[in-house]
Design a protein around this motif. Structure first.
Motif, PDB file in Angstrom:
ATOM      1  N   LYS A 151       0.816  -1.219   0.000  1.00 38.99           N
ATOM      2  CA  LYS A 151       0.000   0.000   0.000  1.00 38.99           C
ATOM      3  C   LYS A 151       0.848   1.266   0.000  1.00 38.99           C
ATOM      4  O   LYS A 151       0.449   2.305   0.523  1.00 38.99           O
ATOM      5  N   GLN A 152       2.044   1.168  -0.608  1.00 31.56           N
ATOM      6  CA  GLN A 152       2.921   2.328  -0.765  1.00 31.56           C
ATOM      7  C   GLN A 152       3.197   2.613  -2.243  1.00 31.56           C
ATOM      8  O   GLN A 152       4.033   3.455  -2.559  1.00 31.56           O
ATOM      9  N   GLY A 153       2.536   1.879  -3.149  1.00 30.63           N
ATOM     10  CA  GLY A 153       2.744   2.090  -4.576  1.00 30.63           C
ATOM     11  C   GLY A 153       3.878   1.282  -5.175  1.00 30.63           C
ATOM     12  O   GLY A 153       4.209   1.448  -6.348  1.00 30.63           O
ATOM     13  N   ILE A 154       4.478   0.388  -4.400  1.00 25.96           N
ATOM     14  CA  ILE A 154       5.611  -0.396  -4.889  1.00 25.96           C
ATOM     15  C   ILE A 154       5.171  -1.371  -5.980  1.00 25.96           C
ATOM     16  O   ILE A 154       5.823  -1.482  -7.028  1.00 25.96           O
ATOM     17  N   GLY A 155       4.072  -2.075  -5.774  1.00 27.82           N
ATOM     18  CA  GLY A 155       3.579  -3.006  -6.791  1.00 27.82           C
ATOM     19  C   GLY A 155       3.255  -2.289  -8.086  1.00 27.82           C
ATOM     20  O   GLY A 155       3.590  -2.746  -9.185  1.00 27.82           O
TER      21      GLY A 155
END
Length: 140
Positions: free
Chosen positions: A86-90
């Motif tokens: 939920k930090q935009g890594i994916g």
């Protein structure tokens, strides 16, 4: 405490133990043969497009794909450590996979049941004509 800076690298020269720990910490290990080290090593070695995410020296995300770099990229594994989700890594791993796969290559994947609602949210469309034959299935 601020989130650590995430850096991204391309290449499959990563330690198998780090990859296995990430798969287990992301729950992808529930759907991959993580206890078969030789098979996992082959999966890593033969992937021709691997993007990884790092928080310092810790592997926190991976996109493992097969691409012809012209028409299609099969995103076989997308994993982000549960502590870094939920930090935009994916999403960034997918963006970098898309860029590296070529400007006209489409990305295809099989979604984990828990991630089915994620992919439409970021722009993927469902393709009902996909088919799968298990590795041990006999062709009739």
């Amino acid at each position: 405490m601020p989130s650590p800076l995430i850096t991204y690298r391309t290449g499959n020269e990563i330690d198998l133990n780090e990859m296995l720990a990430l798969y287990e910490a992301s729950t992808l290990g529930e759907r991959r043969p993580i206890h078969d080290r030789a098979r996992m090593q082959a999966m890593l070695q033969h992937a021709n497009l691997v993007i990884t995410a790092w928080a310092g020296v810790q592997l926190v995300g991976i996109s493992r794909a097969l691409s012809d770099f012209a028409f299609v990229t099969y995103l076989s594994d997308l994993a982000v450590h549960r502590d870094f989700q939920k930090q935009g890594i994916g999403k960034e791993l997918i963006k970098q996979t898309q860029l590296a796969g070529g400007p006209n290559a489409k990305i295809i994947l099989l979604a984990a049941p828990a991630a089915e609602q994620y992919y439409p949210h970021i722009g993927f469309t469902h393709h009902p004509q996909a088919w799968m034959l298990s590795g041990n299935a006999e062709i009739k």
